[in-house]
Enzyme design. Structure first.
Site, PDB file in Angstrom:
ATOM      1  N   HIS A  76       0.834  -1.197   0.000  1.00  0.00           N
ATOM      2  CA  HIS A  76       0.000   0.000   0.000  1.00  0.00           C
ATOM      3  C   HIS A  76       0.876   1.257   0.000  1.00  0.00           C
ATOM      4  O   HIS A  76       1.613   1.480   0.961  1.00  0.00           O
ATOM      5  CB  HIS A  76      -0.889   0.026   1.246  1.00  0.00           C
ATOM      6  N   GLN A 135       4.346  -1.203   4.878  1.00  0.00           N
ATOM      7  CA  GLN A 135       4.946  -2.437   5.397  1.00  0.00           C
ATOM      8  C   GLN A 135       3.951  -3.593   5.323  1.00  0.00           C
ATOM      9  O   GLN A 135       3.813  -4.385   6.247  1.00  0.00           O
ATOM     10  CB  GLN A 135       5.447  -2.232   6.828  1.00  0.00           C
ATOM     11  N   HIS A 136       3.243  -3.656   4.184  1.00  0.00           N
ATOM     12  CA  HIS A 136       2.260  -4.710   3.931  1.00  0.00           C
ATOM     13  C   HIS A 136       2.603  -5.463   2.646  1.00  0.00           C
ATOM     14  O   HIS A 136       1.766  -5.584   1.749  1.00  0.00           O
ATOM     15  CB  HIS A 136       0.852  -4.108   3.797  1.00  0.00           C
ATOM     16  N   PRO A 137       3.817  -5.981   2.506  1.00  0.00           N
ATOM     17  CA  PRO A 137       4.165  -6.646   1.241  1.00  0.00           C
ATOM     18  C   PRO A 137       3.445  -7.982   1.076  1.00  0.00           C
ATOM     19  O   PRO A 137       3.250  -8.722   2.043  1.00  0.00           O
ATOM     20  CB  PRO A 137       5.679  -6.847   1.370  1.00  0.00           C
TER      21      PRO A 137
END
Length: 493
Positions: A273, A431-433
């Site tokens: 995101h 930090q949403h890979p």
């Protein structure tokens, strides 16, 4: 069934977790070099957009993985995400398939009796009462309601949209990681062995079947054999292990001198995101009173006005403590922020190997906002954000105008080209890979694992973590990753 859990980072008991990582405010630990030395991968960087240089990329290391170091956000994706997964060829991942596992994993203290929620599960779900919200939480709440967005007291209801308390996985004000929730109790099982400081180099494949793994531990290389291998090393390191094992794009592997076992799009399809922050200079009565004050308690999930809009494709969150703004601003009482991100994206990046050495971190290129649909969505949403933050709700908590602290953004907000350039230069990730070992129909050329999480063409090899998500969901990835573990624990038996 005997299980050997190999963890690249430290193995530790719950009681031994550094107390700073229990804080409601994760920035306390993330800014402490001593706290991050063991539990954050060192040397891992990523380029966020095509206009940015590599910068540190935080990923959890040690039992509990990133659940030990993340923001403790316990928000579910809307069920629409899983309807789209199923429609894209992920049979068995429709809303009716995943909802029972979201309920199973949780202990929701406020809504646990609802049919789509759970009580007594391993992950506590807590919502900070409004009386304990920070000033920025209250400001976002008031501003969003004034803008006509609805109040949604339970953002984890299947079709929730609007302004909501941000649920967190904490109990008595302290983080509960998956190490606490699952492994701590599982350690009593005679069938479970956990080994820390054991870096998996590659999967051993013989005759089209995974037969074990090569491990580096204490400077020595060892081999562990197994009837089944399950990779749960995360969106960055699961594909890296597969690539070193000869599973990945054939031309890429040959360029590194790796024998090709299976030509699959491993490492392709990375999503996250893209986020921008609007700094808010706080006045004295609105400043945080403790470094352990919760950094965010309110989120707004809504549909953008972009020509490419999809339902609930934008998220805004309150930031009672905005560390980046604090570093650049000379403010007596600190700064908060509104954080805006594209909650549903089309851009895709990559994870590739820099070396066949397992101790060398892979190369991460997120390529956020590379797709015009994402850039257009963020362009319009940024203007909405500026309007939202320019009202009385934010004015009541500021020490000076928000324009003063966000000069670069305000200077370009009305010009499409200049705003696009600003977004590409300043956007960071949430930090949403996800999506580097994408799940899908076996006939789809983008698929790495089938709906049973089996790596195509390799028997006995599964991937079970956020890397299998076909797309990044419209929510923080924490609960969705735990749900995948719960669901596949049943299906792997």
């Amino acid at each position: 069934m005997k299980v050997l859990l190999l963890e690249a980072g430290p193995d530790y008991r719950s009681k031994d977790m550094p107390e700073v990582w229990r804080s409601p405010n994760p920035m306390r630990a993330l800014l402490d070099p001593a706290a991050t030395a063991d539990l954050i991968w060192q040397g891992l960087t990523a380029t966020r957009t095509d206009k940015q240089a590599p910068a540190p990329f935080w990923r959890g290391r040690g039992v509990g993985g990133s659940s030990a170091v993340n923001g403790q956000i316990a928000i579910r994706p809307p069920m629409l995400d899983f309807a789209e997964w199923a429609a894209a060829g992920c049979a068995g991942w429709a809303p009716e398939d995943v909802l029972p596992y979201f309920a199973k994993l949780e202990d929701d203290e406020e809504f646990g009796e609802e049919p789509y929620h759970g009580r007594g599960g391993p992950i506590p779900i807590y919502r900070t009462p409004q009386s304990e919200w920070g000033a920025v939480d209250h400001a976002l709440h008031r501003a969003a309601l004034a803008a006509g967005l609805p109040w949604a007291p339970d953002v984890n209801a299947p079709d929730a949209t609007g302004v909501s308390p941000y649920p967190i996985n904490s109990r008595n004000g302290r983080r509960v990681s998956t190490n606490d929730a699952y492994l701590e109790g599982g350690r009593r099982l005679p069938t479970l062995t956990i080994r820390g400081d054991s870096l998996v180099d590659r999967v051993l494949i013989s005759g089209g079947r995974a037969v074990g793994v090569a491990v580096v531990s204490g400077g020595a290389s060892t081999t562990e054999y197994a009837d089944r291998v399950v990779l749960s090393a995360g969106t960055i390191h699961s594909p890296a292990i597969l690539l070193r094992s000869g599973v990945g794009p054939a031309d890429e592997l040959r360029g590194l001198g790796i024998d090709v076992v299976a030509d699959l799009p491993v490492g392709r399809g990375l999503q996250d995101h893209p986020v921008i922050a609007l700094a808010i200079p706080l006045n004295e009565r609105s400043a945080v009173t403790s470094p352990d004050d919760r950094h965010t308690n309110v989120c707004v999930r809504y549909t953008s006005d972009s020509p490419f809009a999809q339902e609930n494709d934008v998220m805004i969150t309150a930031g009672n403590q905005n560390v980046l703004a604090m570093e650049i601003a000379d403010l007596a009482f600190g700064a908060g922020a509104f954080h805006l991100w594209a909650n549903q994206v089309h851009s895709r990046g990559s994870v590739t190997l820099a070396s066949t050495d397992p101790t060398v971190q892979p190369l991460v290129h997120e390529r956020m906002l590379a797709d015009e649909r994402d850039l257009a969505r963020m362009r319009g949403a940024t203007r909405q954000l500026v309007e939202l933050a320019s009202g009385d709700a934010v004015g009541e908590i500021t020490s000076t105008s928000i324009e003063h602290l966000n000069k670069a953004l305000f200077a370009v907000v009305d010009d499409d080209a200049e705003l696009d350039d600003h977004l590409l230069r300043t956007a960071f990730d949430a930090q949403h890979p996800t999506s580097t070992c994408r799940m899908g129909a076996p006939s789809d050329p983008d698929t790495v694992v089938d709906p049973a999480c089996r790596v195509l063409g390799i028997d006995g090899l599964h991937v079970v973590d956020a890397s299998i998500f076909p797309t990044v969901p419209r929510a923080n990835t924490n609960l969705a990753a735990i749900m995948v573990g719960e669901l596949m624990a049943d299906r792997l038996v």
